[in-house]
Design a protein around this motif. Structure first.
Motif, PDB file in Angstrom:
ATOM      1  N   ASP A  28       0.840  -1.193   0.000  1.00 38.29           N
ATOM      2  CA  ASP A  28       0.000   0.000   0.000  1.00 38.29           C
ATOM      3  C   ASP A  28       0.879   1.249   0.000  1.00 38.29           C
ATOM      4  OD1 ASP A  28      -2.599   1.284   2.243  1.00 38.29           O
ATOM      5  OD2 ASP A  28      -1.842   1.995   0.338  1.00 38.29           O
ATOM      6  N   SER A  29       0.888   1.979  -1.095  1.00 36.96           N
ATOM      7  CA  SER A  29       1.772   3.142  -1.221  1.00 36.96           C
ATOM      8  C   SER A  29       1.397   4.267  -0.262  1.00 36.96           C
ATOM      9  CB  SER A  29       1.784   3.654  -2.656  1.00 36.96           C
ATOM     10  OG  SER A  29       0.507   4.097  -3.033  1.00 36.96           O
ATOM     11  N   ASN A  30       0.182   4.242   0.269  1.00 37.82           N
ATOM     12  CA  ASN A  30      -0.227   5.297   1.201  1.00 37.82           C
ATOM     13  C   ASN A  30       0.548   5.224   2.509  1.00 37.82           C
ATOM     14  OD1 ASN A  30      -2.144   6.332  -0.575  1.00 37.82           O
ATOM     15  ND2 ASN A  30      -3.685   4.870   0.131  1.00 37.82           N
ATOM     16  N   THR A  31       1.135   4.072   2.829  1.00 36.04           N
ATOM     17  CA  THR A  31       1.857   3.917   4.086  1.00 36.04           C
ATOM     18  C   THR A  31       3.362   4.030   3.896  1.00 36.04           C
ATOM     19  OG1 THR A  31       1.989   1.524   3.864  1.00 36.04           O
ATOM     20  CG2 THR A  31       0.054   2.406   4.998  1.00 36.04           C
ATOM     21  N   GLN A  32       3.810   4.342   2.685  1.00 36.73           N
ATOM     22  CA  GLN A  32       5.243   4.392   2.419  1.00 36.73           C
ATOM     23  C   GLN A  32       5.648   5.765   1.892  1.00 36.73           C
ATOM     24  OE1 GLN A  32       7.026   1.085   0.416  1.00 36.73           O
ATOM     25  NE2 GLN A  32       5.274  -0.213   0.846  1.00 36.73           N
ATOM     26  N   THR A  33       6.855   6.148   2.220  1.00 43.34           N
ATOM     27  CA  THR A  33       7.395   7.419   1.781  1.00 43.34           C
ATOM     28  C   THR A  33       8.202   7.229   0.508  1.00 43.34           C
ATOM     29  OG1 THR A  33       7.576   8.128   4.078  1.00 43.34           O
ATOM     30  CG2 THR A  33       8.884   9.341   2.457  1.00 43.34           C
ATOM     31  N   THR A  34       7.940   8.068  -0.471  1.00 47.81           N
ATOM     32  CA  THR A  34       8.720   8.027  -1.704  1.00 47.81           C
ATOM     33  C   THR A  34      10.074   8.677  -1.447  1.00 47.81           C
ATOM     34  OG1 THR A  34       6.727   8.160  -3.057  1.00 47.81           O
ATOM     35  CG2 THR A  34       8.788   8.733  -4.118  1.00 47.81           C
ATOM     36  N   MET A  35      11.117   8.039  -1.955  1.00 50.78           N
ATOM     37  CA  MET A  35      12.464   8.591  -1.863  1.00 50.78           C
ATOM     38  C   MET A  35      13.112   8.486  -3.232  1.00 50.78           C
ATOM     39  SD  MET A  35      14.313   5.593   0.294  1.00 50.78           S
ATOM     40  CE  MET A  35      13.654   3.950   0.193  1.00 50.78           C
ATOM     41  N   GLU A  36      14.257   9.095  -3.391  1.00 52.06           N
ATOM     42  CA  GLU A  36      14.971   9.052  -4.664  1.00 52.06           C
ATOM     43  C   GLU A  36      16.323   8.385  -4.476  1.00 52.06           C
ATOM     44  OE1 GLU A  36      15.113  13.152  -5.897  1.00 52.06           O
ATOM     45  OE2 GLU A  36      13.165  12.983  -6.879  1.00 52.06           O
ATOM     46  N   ILE A  37      16.636   7.461  -5.394  1.00 49.69           N
ATOM     47  CA  ILE A  37      17.942   6.809  -5.394  1.00 49.69           C
ATOM     48  C   ILE A  37      18.535   6.924  -6.797  1.00 49.69           C
ATOM     49  CG2 ILE A  37      17.334   5.196  -3.534  1.00 49.69           C
ATOM     50  CD1 ILE A  37      17.055   3.004  -5.732  1.00 49.69           C
ATOM     51  N   VAL A  48      23.510  -8.680 -10.189  1.00 49.98           N
ATOM     52  CA  VAL A  48      23.907  -8.394  -8.811  1.00 49.98           C
ATOM     53  C   VAL A  48      23.552  -6.950  -8.496  1.00 49.98           C
ATOM     54  CG1 VAL A  48      25.813  -8.322  -7.161  1.00 49.98           C
ATOM     55  CG2 VAL A  48      25.815 -10.039  -8.978  1.00 49.98           C
ATOM     56  N   PHE A  49      22.857  -6.765  -7.372  1.00 52.52           N
ATOM     57  CA  PHE A  49      22.431  -5.451  -6.893  1.00 52.52           C
ATOM     58  C   PHE A  49      23.220  -5.140  -5.627  1.00 52.52           C
ATOM     59  CE2 PHE A  49      18.953  -7.832  -8.742  1.00 52.52           C
ATOM     60  CZ  PHE A  49      18.528  -6.988  -9.753  1.00 52.52           C
ATOM     61  N   VAL A  50      23.813  -3.947  -5.543  1.00 54.43           N
ATOM     62  CA  VAL A  50      24.602  -3.584  -4.368  1.00 54.43           C
ATOM     63  C   VAL A  50      24.233  -2.179  -3.907  1.00 54.43           C
ATOM     64  CG1 VAL A  50      26.922  -3.230  -3.426  1.00 54.43           C
ATOM     65  CG2 VAL A  50      26.533  -5.024  -5.117  1.00 54.43           C
ATOM     66  N   ASN A  51      23.917  -2.066  -2.617  1.00 51.03           N
ATOM     67  CA  ASN A  51      23.729  -0.765  -1.986  1.00 51.03           C
ATOM     68  C   ASN A  51      25.126  -0.222  -1.727  1.00 51.03           C
ATOM     69  OD1 ASN A  51      23.517   1.318  -0.074  1.00 51.03           O
ATOM     70  ND2 ASN A  51      21.712   0.420   0.887  1.00 51.03           N
ATOM     71  N   LYS A  52      25.516   0.812  -2.454  1.00 54.77           N
ATOM     72  CA  LYS A  52      26.884   1.322  -2.377  1.00 54.77           C
ATOM     73  C   LYS A  52      27.234   1.840  -0.988  1.00 54.77           C
ATOM     74  CE  LYS A  52      30.164   4.064  -4.974  1.00 54.77           C
ATOM     75  NZ  LYS A  52      30.372   4.945  -6.111  1.00 54.77           N
ATOM     76  N   ARG A  53      26.274   2.403  -0.274  1.00 51.86           N
ATOM     77  CA  ARG A  53      26.535   2.963   1.055  1.00 51.86           C
ATOM     78  C   ARG A  53      26.812   1.884   2.081  1.00 51.86           C
ATOM     79  NH1 ARG A  53      23.063   3.517   5.125  1.00 51.86           N
ATOM     80  NH2 ARG A  53      21.311   3.199   3.713  1.00 51.86           N
ATOM     81  N   MET A  89      18.227   4.133   1.292  1.00 48.17           N
ATOM     82  CA  MET A  89      17.651   5.345   1.846  1.00 48.17           C
ATOM     83  C   MET A  89      17.726   6.454   0.809  1.00 48.17           C
ATOM     84  SD  MET A  89      19.427   5.081   5.611  1.00 48.17           S
ATOM     85  CE  MET A  89      18.664   6.566   6.229  1.00 48.17           C
ATOM     86  N   ASN A  90      16.999   7.530   1.050  1.00 53.61           N
ATOM     87  CA  ASN A  90      16.989   8.672   0.132  1.00 53.61           C
ATOM     88  C   ASN A  90      18.418   9.115  -0.176  1.00 53.61           C
ATOM     89  OD1 ASN A  90      15.384  10.582  -1.354  1.00 53.61           O
ATOM     90  ND2 ASN A  90      16.151  12.135   0.057  1.00 53.61           N
ATOM     91  N   ASP A 125      20.695   7.335  -1.775  1.00 51.32           N
ATOM     92  CA  ASP A 125      21.624   6.217  -1.939  1.00 51.32           C
ATOM     93  C   ASP A 125      21.841   5.876  -3.403  1.00 51.32           C
ATOM     94  OD1 ASP A 125      22.229   5.831   0.722  1.00 51.32           O
ATOM     95  OD2 ASP A 125      20.978   4.046   0.972  1.00 51.32           O
ATOM     96  N   VAL A 126      22.888   5.099  -3.641  1.00 53.48           N
ATOM     97  CA  VAL A 126      23.231   4.609  -4.985  1.00 53.48           C
ATOM     98  C   VAL A 126      23.108   3.095  -4.983  1.00 53.48           C
ATOM     99  CG1 VAL A 126      25.086   4.414  -6.681  1.00 53.48           C
ATOM    100  CG2 VAL A 126      24.796   6.543  -5.390  1.00 53.48           C
ATOM    101  N   LEU A 127      22.361   2.579  -5.956  1.00 48.56           N
ATOM    102  CA  LEU A 127      22.228   1.144  -6.160  1.00 48.56           C
ATOM    103  C   LEU A 127      22.992   0.791  -7.429  1.00 48.56           C
ATOM    104  CD1 LEU A 127      20.840  -1.570  -5.341  1.00 48.56           C
ATOM    105  CD2 LEU A 127      19.060  -0.978  -7.010  1.00 48.56           C
ATOM    106  N   THR A 128      24.053  -0.009  -7.293  1.00 42.09           N
ATOM    107  CA  THR A 128      24.776  -0.444  -8.477  1.00 42.09           C
ATOM    108  C   THR A 128      24.195  -1.784  -8.934  1.00 42.09           C
ATOM    109  OG1 THR A 128      26.522  -1.589  -7.256  1.00 42.09           O
ATOM    110  CG2 THR A 128      26.909   0.725  -7.815  1.00 42.09           C
ATOM    111  N   ILE A 129      24.156  -1.960 -10.241  1.00 43.30           N
ATOM    112  CA  ILE A 129      23.625  -3.183 -10.831  1.00 43.30           C
ATOM    113  C   ILE A 129      24.633  -3.696 -11.835  1.00 43.30           C
ATOM    114  CG2 ILE A 129      21.701  -4.225 -12.089  1.00 43.30           C
ATOM    115  CD1 ILE A 129      20.050  -1.696 -11.296  1.00 43.30           C
TER     116      ILE A 129
END
Length: 105
Positions: free
Chosen positions: A16-25, A68-73, A91-92, A94-98
């Motif tokens: 349910d998107s109403n309970t989640q905060t949109t962030m940017e990565i 492979v997905f990696v959270n750079k932080r 988190m807002n 952050d960088v996700l490498t693929i």
């Protein structure tokens, strides 16, 4: 360049998107360095959903045998397309490498 609202985080989430905060990565093709900045996501979005929306723009082979997905932080890593943004600890800002199976020369 590509359109900014290509990936609608509130529609793509399985929760349910109403309970989640949109962030940017930022999404980065680890092999080529191609970056797609400020992608709107919510915690319930999966890596597969991100790939469906951005693989072509990033030059990632969507049909690769291994992704492979990696959270750079944090260094959190996953090969599971069902893994979520929240599960990766993203988190807002952050960088996700693929990387795909052909990504390293």
């Amino acid at each position: 360049m590509t359109e900014r609202n290509k990936f609608d985080a509130s529609e793509a989430t399985m929760q349910d998107s109403n309970t989640q905060t949109t962030m940017e990565i930022d999404l980065v093709n680890k092999g080529s360095g191609v970056t797609y900045a400020k992608v709107p996501v919510v915690g319930g979005n999966t890596m597969g959903q991100l790939l469906d929306a951005y693989a072509q723009d990033l030059g990632i082979r969507r049909d690769a045998a291994k992704l492979v997905f990696v959270n750079k932080r944090t260094g959190v890593e996953s090969c599971d397309e069902n893994e979520t943004v929240e599960g990766m600890g993203l988190m807002n800002g952050d960088v996700l490498t693929i990387s795909d199976d052909g990504g390293v020369a």
